[in-house]
Design an enzyme around this catalytic site. Structure first.
Site, PDB file in Angstrom:
ATOM      1  N   SER A   1       0.908  -1.226  -0.098  1.00  0.00           N
ATOM      2  CA  SER A   1      -0.045  -0.086   0.208  1.00  0.00           C
ATOM      3  C   SER A   1       0.893   1.381  -0.109  1.00  0.00           C
ATOM      4  CB  SER A   1      -0.962  -0.103   1.208  1.00  0.00           C
ATOM      5  OG  SER A   1      -1.702   1.036   1.193  1.00  0.00           O
ATOM      6  N   GLY A   2       0.571   2.181  -0.794  1.00  0.00           N
ATOM      7  CA  GLY A   2       1.452   3.442  -1.020  1.00  0.00           C
ATOM      8  C   GLY A   2       2.348   3.239  -1.783  1.00  0.00           C
TER       9      GLY A   2
ATOM     10  N   THR B   1      -1.465   2.339  -8.138  1.00  0.00           N
ATOM     11  CA  THR B   1      -2.624   3.136  -8.771  1.00  0.00           C
ATOM     12  C   THR B   1      -2.168   4.178  -9.836  1.00  0.00           C
ATOM     13  OG1 THR B   1      -3.937   2.779  -6.855  1.00  0.00           O
ATOM     14  CG2 THR B   1      -4.563   4.418  -8.251  1.00  0.00           C
TER      15      THR B   1
ATOM     16  N   ASN C   1      -1.558   5.219   3.175  1.00  0.00           N
ATOM     17  CA  ASN C   1      -1.539   6.082   1.721  1.00  0.00           C
ATOM     18  C   ASN C   1      -2.939   6.793   1.952  1.00  0.00           C
ATOM     19  OD1 ASN C   1      -1.927   6.768  -0.736  1.00  0.00           O
ATOM     20  ND2 ASN C   1      -2.172   4.605  -1.717  1.00  0.00           N
TER      21      ASN C   1
ATOM     22  N   SER D   1      -5.622   5.093  -0.555  1.00  0.00           N
ATOM     23  CA  SER D   1      -5.414   3.969  -0.883  1.00  0.00           C
ATOM     24  C   SER D   1      -6.495   3.358  -1.642  1.00  0.00           C
ATOM     25  CB  SER D   1      -5.047   3.290   0.497  1.00  0.00           C
ATOM     26  OG  SER D   1      -4.896   1.878   0.484  1.00  0.00           O
ATOM     27  N   SER D   2      -6.112   2.354  -2.222  1.00  0.00           N
ATOM     28  CA  SER D   2      -7.320   1.438  -3.189  1.00  0.00           C
ATOM     29  C   SER D   2      -7.799   0.558  -2.179  1.00  0.00           C
ATOM     30  CB  SER D   2      -6.701   0.834  -4.374  1.00  0.00           C
ATOM     31  OG  SER D   2      -5.967   1.786  -4.972  1.00  0.00           O
TER      32      SER D   2
ATOM     33  N   GLY E   1      -0.419  -5.781  -3.018  1.00  0.00           N
ATOM     34  CA  GLY E   1       0.983  -6.397  -2.896  1.00  0.00           C
ATOM     35  C   GLY E   1       0.814  -7.417  -1.518  1.00  0.00           C
TER      36      GLY E   1
ATOM     37  N   GLU F   1       1.269  -8.362   2.020  1.00  0.00           N
ATOM     38  CA  GLU F   1       1.277  -7.121   3.010  1.00  0.00           C
ATOM     39  C   GLU F   1       1.684  -8.328   4.416  1.00  0.00           C
ATOM     40  OE1 GLU F   1      -2.490  -4.379   2.265  1.00  0.00           O
ATOM     41  OE2 GLU F   1      -2.776  -5.749   3.775  1.00  0.00           O
TER      42      GLU F   1
END
Ligand SMILES: Nc1ncnc2c1ncn2[C@@H]1O[C@H](COP(=O)(O)OP(=O)(O)OP(=O)(O)O)[C@@H](O)[C@H]1O
Ligand SMILES: [Mg+2]
Length: 1046
Positions: free
Chosen positions: A129-130, A134, A179, A182-183, A406, A408
């Site tokens: 994340s981050g 995206t 993030n 964040s998606s 990804g 985690e």
């Protein structure tokens, strides 16, 4: 602009500049900062070397590095100036390895491969994340939006593709601790292209939306953006209609994270963007109304509170919120209330409503909110898909963009991490299959023997998770579905029982002593391909069940809201059968995804987050090392490097390095393979360093390639200098040629002009000459048109000539220029005038003395000219007044003759009458007489009246004989004299005597009177010398030399 159009539009110069720029760019990048492609890392098994290269490049703002065709991207956390239109242009249509690594290079390469091979591709973007997944997918989408061909229709699709992002982000992204955007769902987006590369449609698949966020956010996190956007940005009317107030703090679903406001997010402007995007996608007014009705109803639902009634069951006390939910969803309040506070139980074909406790009611409410939001999200995705759908049935090729979570690993990992990491295991498996498969296929295709590659195959872990009946997912589902008291801990027991011996599974109970220390009782640990992850089993069953009480669904089915109606169809579940668990749904969606991806060519982007603080320029080694590991980058590199580090098509290899061998430079005539063979022979490659495939050369070690590349860089510089020199020469030559042409042109023009002038001059001259000739021919005719000009010319010419040739003196009057006939009269008149003028001038310029002198000379002339031989000599000798001054005459003589006024005196030689002896005497002329004086004695006086005449010879002697009247014997007779100034003396005498014809010029002999009656003779003759003597005949003979006539 399309690639083709680009080629056409780009001028030669621009292309040269671009290539130069590229050459330089790749040179400096490679030279300055590490290695652009990890495959070429010599120490490829060292994580440290890997990290060093990544860090070195990151600090130079080089955030992209390749592993073969995989792109590693490090989030710079700052805007880099590498995404401009110019950059896009630079990367369009350029070979992958010719420019520094860039996401555009990858995007362009995918696009061009798709077009040329006409097959489907996907780009897998992963990272934690981050890390920038995206952003990467947006950059790719933008690149295609700019680089693909455009028409009105295509632009429409392109716009929809582009705006689908902000909409999905609004509904599917949220601020998390990691993030701000964040998606919270996995996204796979297909972009469909026609055979010309036009983007004609798209399709989106979403995976596992994090619905729990709707009802709960951790501290420092937010709900999905759309809620805040609506409350902050929604128009007053809309809010009023939705029963909302413009204050996030009023909604319990928005404030649990205690961070409704985030500085990096502008909800108001994002709201506008979403509004515009919805209209571009084609949302009708009622669609948007319903959509925001749902969003608002979720907010109201969150504010619905329960109180325990006397029996401890939940009762509703907030009628206002219920009213809004009911209004917005179009469900009667009663039904809604019942649905939230009761649970429907079916017993023996009877339906019984059992009241819920407050906790259960809250759970039911939240479950409803999550279900509503989750299904609405799916509806939204479908709606976007409808708008992107391409109806044309012709075959399309596809590029898929997979923006998926990804690997985690948190301190505490739960069900979500389990799903996500499972997803990554699947993708790694896919990667291995695709990469190894393609690697093996490539070797086969190229006719190179396949050597087994040592790598870790994670299939064993995939099986551990997903195997039917034995895998963790099966066990989890079993536990969820089995009757009786199933809990998270019973699940753990079951796993220990069934898969206890698996090498990649460990729990507190199963672990050895050392490992046990690192595990809690409720934990289980999976040894993923990317590392160990410890999961806490708490919540697994609940999250997997995701139960929405059945009557909750039934309540929703009564909704008048079109979207809800669509999302909760009456036909939905088989009432008896339990819905699929979350993990099973996820598993099947992953299987679906794997199937989709297996048919396509894979490309990878691995995103890395450089630090947790979202700071630019900060590279946290531990964090990055962690990600390098969990992203499986070393794994990937190992697989890539298993055989040959580098391979390239012969044509491309030859094209790049041909300058290194004299035989291949500048052009190789044979096949590319032969060219490469010749080249590497020249470069002295050892046999074990390379293999020659059918179409490619395979190089085993990077150092071999580096040596070649280094040689190339050196050579390139030299070549560049040469090319530069050639080019400059070419330019200068061109300039020179141009100048020469210009000079020739000017010369031609000038010559033409001169020739025209010359011709005009000649024509003029011919005219003039003709007129001249005609004038000349008619010069003697009366004046007419034909000769007027000629005559004028003749006149002018003559007058000019005359002016320059006028006689200088009167004496030159014969030199008067001869006049042309037409001027004859004028000339005569002029001559007369001029001579008179000259005479006048002469006369006026003459002195008195000169005049007197000339008068004498005239007289002399009249007497002697043409008569006496030596006269001409005398002409130029001026006459003097006297040759003897008065003072030279004896006083005695003067006394005698003074009264007679002495007029002239000259010395003479007197020859005696007898004997002719010469005696010097003075001859003095007075007013009245001639005196012959000897010193003080007057020897003879001859009065002018008695002077009969004077004889002189015609020869050049100076003798004169004065004839006197001699009446008396005593009187002296004639005088024979010689005088040097003969003419002067005689002229004077003639003047004084005033006698005409006094002087006789005689020839031969002169008779003279010695005394009366006695005569003497003087004979004159010419001789060789001047002598005077007495001849035998008694005559005085005077011989004189002949004077030369003048
Ligand atoms: N190439 C880039 N240039 C500049 N900033 C970037 C870039 N990539 C990412 N960022 C920054 O990092 C932030 C996070 O990126 P992004 O949202 O793409 O991460 P993500 O990998 O999608 O995370 P998540 O898994 O949470 O969705 C962005 O909002 C942006 O500020
Ligand atoms: Mg994202």
């Amino acid at each position: 602009m399309t690639h083709m159009a680009l080629e056409v539009k780009e001028s030669l110069e621009e292309r040269c500049n671009r290539i130069l720029r590229n050459m330089e760019a790749s040179l400096t990048t490679r030279d300055r900062v590490g290695i652009q492609d990890f495959v070429l890392l010599d120490n490829y098994t060292s994580e440290t070397a890997f990290l060093d290269n990544l860090r070195k490049r990151f600090h130079e703002n080089l955030v992209y590095t390749y592993i073969g065709t995989l792109l590693v991207s490090v989030n710079p956390y700052k805007e880099l100036d590498i995404y401009s239109k110019n950059q896009m242009d630079t990367y369009m249509g350029v070979n992958f390895f010719e420019l520094p690594p860039h996401i555009y290079a990858l995007a362009d390469n995918v696009f061009r491969t798709m077009l040329s091979e006409f097959n489907d591709h996907f780009i897998l973007i992963s990272g934690e994340s981050g890390a920038g997944k995206t952003e990467a997918s947006k950059k790719i989408l933008h690149f295609y939006a700019v680089s693909c061909p455009s028409t009105k229709v295509l632009n429409n699709v392109r716009d929809r593709l582009l705006v689908s992002n902000p909409v999905l982000e609004a509904f599917g992204n949220a601020k998390t601790l990691k993030n701000d955007n964040s998606s919270r769902f996995g996204k796979y987006m297909d972009i469909q292209f026609d055979h010309q590369g036009g983007a004609v449609g798209g399709h989106i698949l979403s995976y596992l939306l994090e619905k729990s966020r709707v009802v709960h956010q951790n501290h420092g996190e937010r709900n999905f953006h759309i809620f805040y956007q609506l409350v902050e940005g929604g128009e007053e009317n809309l809010l009023r209609w939705l029963g909302l107030e413009r204050n996030c703090q009023n909604y319990s679903y928005l404030v649990q994270g205690n961070c409704a406001k985030v500085s990096s997010i502008n909800d108001k402007s994002d709201w506008k963007t979403v509004g515009r995007a919805l209209s571009v996608i084609g949302f009708s007014e009622s669609d948007t109304e319903h959509l925001f009705g749902i969003i608002a109803s979720v907010l109201h639902l969150g504010n619905v509170n329960f109180e325990a009634d006397a029996r401890g069951y939940a009762s509703l006390n907030n009628n206002l919120e219920m009213h809004w939910v009911s209004k917005l969803l179009g469900i009667p309040t009663q039904v809604l209330q019942q649905g939230l506070t009761h649970r429907k139980i079916e017993a023996k074909k009877e339906e019984v409503f059992s009241p819920l406790t407050v906790d259960h009611a809250v759970y039911a409410r939240d479950a409803l909110a999550k279900a509503i939001y989750g299904r609405t999200f799916n509806w939204l995705v479908n709606k976007i898909n409808e708008s992107l759908a391409n109806m044309d049935s012709s075959r399309k090729t596809v590029i898929g963009l997979l923006d998926i979570y990804g690997f985690e690993v948190f301190n505490v990992n739960s069900f979500e991490q389990f799903c996500i990491n499972y997803c990554n295991e699947k993708l790694q498996q896919l990667f291995i299959q695709l990469t190894l498969k393609s690697e093996q296929e490539e070797y086969e295709m190229e006719g190179i023997e396949w050597e087994p590659v040592p790598y870790f195959n994670n299939k064993i872990i995939c099986d551990l998770v997903e195997e039917k009946h034995r895998g963790i997912i099966s066990l989890l589902d079993e536990e969820c579905l089995r009757p009786g008291e199933a809990t998270d801990l019973t699940l753990l027991d079951k796993m220990e029982e069934k898969i206890g011996g698996h090498p990649h599974f460990v729990t507190h109970k199963l672990a050895d002593q050392k490992t046990r220390k690192t595990l809690e009782r409720g934990d289980f640990r999976l040894l993923h391909y990317a590392g160990e992850v410890t999961y806490c089993v708490v919540g697994f069953l609940d999250k997997n069940n995701d139960l929405l009480y059945r009557n909750g669904k039934e309540v929703m089915q009564q909704s008048k809201n079109a979207i809800i109606k669509h999302c909760f169809p009456p036909t939905e579940p088989d009432r008896k059968k339990r819905p699929e668990t979350v993990v099973t749904q996820f598993k099947s969606s992953l299987v679906g995804l794997t199937e989709i991806l297996m048919t396509k060519e894979p490309w990878y982007i691995r995103c890395i987050k450089p630090n947790e603080a979202k700071q630019p320029g900060c590279f946290d080694d531990v964090l990055v090392r962690h990600q390098v590991k969990y992203l499986g980058l070393m794994e990937h590199l190992r697989v890539r490097r298993a055989g040959f580090a580098y391979r390239r098509k012969y044509e491309i290899f030859l094209q790049r390095y041909k300058a290194l061998c004299p035989d291949t430079w500048p052009n190789w005539k044979g096949t590319a393979a032969e060219g490469v063979r010749c080249l590497i022979k020249h470069l002295d490659y050892k046999p074990d360093e390379y293999k020659m495939g059918r179409t490619k050369i395979f190089i085993r070690h990077p150092r071999t390639l580096f040596a070649t590349e280094d040689a190339f860089q050196v050579c390139k510089n030299q070549l560049a200098t040469r090319i530069q020199a050639k080019y400059k020469g070419y330019r200068v030559k061109g300039d020179y040629q141009k100048q020469k042409e210009a000079a020739t042109k000017i010369e031609n023009c000038f010559r033409g002009m001169m020739a025209r002038k010359e011709r005009e001059k000649r024509e003029w001259a011919v005219r003039i000459i003709k007129r001249f000739i005609k004038g000349f021919m008619t010069r003697n005719e009366p004046a007419s048109v034909d000769n007027r000009e000629y005559l004028a010319y003749v006149r002018q010419n003559y007058l000019t000539r005359l002016k320059e040739n006028l006689p200088k003196t009167v004496l030159e009057k014969d030199s008067w220029p001869t006049p042309p006939p037409v001027l004859r009269e004028a000339s005569q008149l002029l001559k007369k005038l001029y001579i008179r003028h000259m005479i006048r001038k002469y006369v006026h310029g003459m002195t008195k003395e000169r005049k007197a002198q000339l008068q004498l000379k005239v007289q002399t002339s009249s007497m002697f000219k043409d008569k006496k031989e030596n006269y001409p000599i005398s002409v130029c000798r001026p006459f003097l007044d006297t040759r003897i001054g008065v003072e030279d005459i004896s006083m005695k003589v003067m006394q005698v003759i003074r009264h007679e006024h002495v007029k002239y005196g000259v010395s003479v030689v007197k020859y005696d009458r007898n004997g002719f002896r010469p005696r010097p005497r003075q001859l003095v002329l007075t007013q009245e007489a001639v005196y012959l004086v000897e010193e003080a004695k007057i020897k003879q006086r001859i009065h002018y009246s008695s002077l009969k005449g004077v004889s002189v010879s015609n020869l050049s002697d100076n003798f004169l004989i004065l004839h006197v009247t001699c009446d008396d014997i005593k009187q002296k007779g004639d005088l024979v004299l010689q005088c040097d100034f003969l003419f002067e003396a005689l002229t004077r005498l003639s003047v004084l005597t005033s006698k005409q014809n006094l002087i006789q010029v005689v020839q031969g002999s002169v008779r003279f009177d010695i005394q009366p009656g006695r005569e003497g003779f003087v004979d004159f003759r010419s001789g060789h010398e001047s002598v005077v003597y007495r001849a035998k005949n008694g005559h005085l003979t005077v011989e004189s030399t002949r004077t030369k006539s003048r």
